[in-house]
Design an enzyme around this catalytic site. Structure first.
Site, PDB file in Angstrom:
ATOM      1  N   GLN A 100     -78.015  83.996  89.437  1.00 46.10           N
ATOM      2  CA  GLN A 100     -77.925  82.959  89.955  1.00 46.10           C
ATOM      3  C   GLN A 100     -77.558  83.196  91.088  1.00 46.10           C
ATOM      4  O   GLN A 100     -78.244  84.176  91.851  1.00 46.10           O
ATOM      5  CB  GLN A 100     -75.994  83.085  90.430  1.00 46.10           C
ATOM      6  CG  GLN A 100     -75.254  81.986  90.765  1.00 46.10           C
ATOM      7  CD  GLN A 100     -74.250  82.399  91.602  1.00 46.10           C
ATOM      8  OE1 GLN A 100     -73.268  83.114  91.928  1.00 46.10           O
ATOM      9  NE2 GLN A 100     -72.950  82.220  91.194  1.00 46.10           N
ATOM     10  N   TYR A 187     -70.471  76.801  99.087  1.00 47.37           N
ATOM     11  CA  TYR A 187     -71.999  76.943  99.836  1.00 47.37           C
ATOM     12  C   TYR A 187     -72.895  75.966  99.576  1.00 47.37           C
ATOM     13  O   TYR A 187     -71.993  74.889  99.551  1.00 47.37           O
ATOM     14  CB  TYR A 187     -72.801  78.174  98.976  1.00 47.37           C
ATOM     15  CG  TYR A 187     -71.918  79.314  99.001  1.00 47.37           C
ATOM     16  CD1 TYR A 187     -71.234  80.039 100.759  1.00 47.37           C
ATOM     17  CD2 TYR A 187     -71.115  80.052  97.935  1.00 47.37           C
ATOM     18  CE1 TYR A 187     -71.081  81.401 100.215  1.00 47.37           C
ATOM     19  CE2 TYR A 187     -70.910  81.179  98.166  1.00 47.37           C
ATOM     20  CZ  TYR A 187     -70.329  81.805  99.152  1.00 47.37           C
ATOM     21  OH  TYR A 187     -69.590  83.191  98.965  1.00 47.37           O
ATOM     22  N   ARG A 234     -72.833  76.177  88.397  1.00 43.01           N
ATOM     23  CA  ARG A 234     -71.824  76.223  88.765  1.00 43.01           C
ATOM     24  C   ARG A 234     -70.916  75.375  89.510  1.00 43.01           C
ATOM     25  O   ARG A 234     -71.865  75.449  90.267  1.00 43.01           O
ATOM     26  CB  ARG A 234     -71.845  78.632  89.270  1.00 43.01           C
ATOM     27  CG  ARG A 234     -70.390  78.059  89.250  1.00 43.01           C
ATOM     28  CD  ARG A 234     -70.151  80.074  89.368  1.00 43.01           C
ATOM     29  NE  ARG A 234     -68.789  80.353  88.829  1.00 43.01           N
ATOM     30  CZ  ARG A 234     -68.298  81.346  89.163  1.00 43.01           C
ATOM     31  NH1 ARG A 234     -68.548  81.986  90.532  1.00 43.01           N
ATOM     32  NH2 ARG A 234     -67.353  82.047  88.445  1.00 43.01           N
ATOM     33  N   GLY A 324     -64.040  87.586  85.599  1.00 52.42           N
ATOM     34  CA  GLY A 324     -64.715  88.316  86.722  1.00 52.42           C
ATOM     35  C   GLY A 324     -64.169  89.380  87.446  1.00 52.42           C
ATOM     36  O   GLY A 324     -64.741  90.506  86.781  1.00 52.42           O
TER      37      GLY A 324
END
Length: 374
Positions: A100, A187, A234, A324
């Protein structure tokens, strides 16, 4: 149909033995000197190589992109070498692994950069209450408030596009099977998407298509660098992490993005429900809208257990299911899901602590049984 979670799947030509994805999770175990993945990181991911696909943790694409202590980067030769030992070990265990690619934007602190420069974002609007882990002497990181961001200049936005393309090439040099662009969780790309934060008057602000321009230019550049079949994106619709506000028009905003990514031929869209709720609500039309707008592989993440995963696949809401925190304490999660075994709980205090404890010392079910027989 009840076995679909454990059926094979082809992701951009990459053969996956099952549809269980290990979601990207930061574990803050990079070396302090070079901010590189270590042999311990290789062990951690290799222990979890039975996942159909591992998406390795958010990895800064440049020194500017960092947002917390001890996150391994992908912009130096030492970091490429560190990640190479990870991919080599995972592949030896028969696994498949993406990286990622990450830029935190305004979520950060000046001490995280050698030149003490401030975080950057679409505007100068900062965070009021968020704190990030930084090293200020001592062994363990401490949580400090985020510093006020500096607004990126137009030419700097285009430079970050190149940073992502370069990081993608570095990831392939390190042996990864592909890359995921992190456009979720408040982000940098999510910040540009947000009309409450993005007050720009240039080509990257204003109307929806302009606020998505940065991400779409990055996706196109990364796809050109490594091949669109090796690129995922994502997103986290309705997410409120890092003081974000839900989009005022999510169907239009995320539907537009999904259509554009579909036209680019991006291999997958990774949809994360931070609440673990709306994705499982049959009355929610957002997921079905995304499914209609995007024809590629869709990975779903957020609040899944075995039954919910099977139901989502049975109803064709997605193609792959990401787990996760369950992967933290259950390195053999796939097998535990397969046989319906109990899942071990994770230790929240060691998730970001550093060291082997709470990282590579969680036993498999078989190891637990062997220990109980002693």
């Amino acid at each position: 149909m009840s076995r679909k979670l454990f059926s094979r799947y082809s992701l951009g030509g990459l053969a996956l033995p099952n549809r269980v994805v290990m979601a990207p999770m930061n574990r803050n175990r990079a070396t302090d000197s070079q901010l590189a993945a270590s042999a311990m990181t290789a062990t951690y991911y290799a222990q979890r190589a039975s996942a159909g696909l591992i998406i390795a943790e958010g990895t800064p694409v440049s020194p500017q992109a960092r947002g917390c202590a001890r996150t391994p980067g992908i912009y130096s030769a030492a970091q490429i070498a560190g990640w190479r030992q990870v991919t080599t070990t995972v592949h030896r265990q028969g696994g498949r692994i993406y990286l990622q690619l990450w830029h935190v934007g305004r979520v950060g602190h000046c001490s995280l950069r050698a030149d003490a420069s401030p975080p950057v974002g679409p505007s100068t609007i900062g965070l009021q209450n968020d704190r990030v882990p930084v090293l200020v002497g001592g062994k363990d990181p401490v949580l400090l408030p985020c510093d006020p961001p500096r607004a990126l200049r137009t030419e700097e936005v285009r430079e970050i596009v190149l940073d992502f393309a370069g990081a993608a090439r570095n990831a392939m040099a390190a042996g990864f099977d592909g890359v995921e662009i992190h456009a979720a969780n408040g982000y940098l790309f999510d910040q540009f998407r947000c009309p409450y934060l993005n007050d720009r008057a240039d080509a990257y602000g204003g109307a929806t298509h302009k606020r998505w321009r940065f991400l779409l230019e990055t996706a196109a550049a990364v796809a050109e660098a490594v091949g669109s079949e090796r690129v995922g994106v994502r997103i986290s619709p309705l997410g409120t992490a890092h003081e974000m506000q839900p989009d005022p028009a999510p169907l239009f905003t995320y539907g537009y993005l999904a259509c554009q990514l579909d036209q680019l031929g991006i291999s997958y869209l990774h949809v994360y429900d931070q609440s673990g709720n709306w994705m499982h609500d049959p009355q929610s039309d957002l997921l079905q809208h995304l499914r209609a707008c995007y024809s590629g592989t869709m990975i779903l993440c957020g609040g899944f257990d075995r039954a919910r995963a099977q139901a989502a696949l049975r109803n064709d809401n997605g193609d792959l299911i990401a787990f996760g925190k369950h992967f933290i304490a259950n390195p053999d999660l796939v097998e535990r899901l397969r046989v319906g075994a109990p899942l071990a709980p994770w230790n929240s205090s060691t998730i970001y602590k550093g060291g082997a404890r709470g990282y590579i010392d969680y036993p498999t079910q078989q190891e637990e049984a062997a220990l109980s027989e002693r």
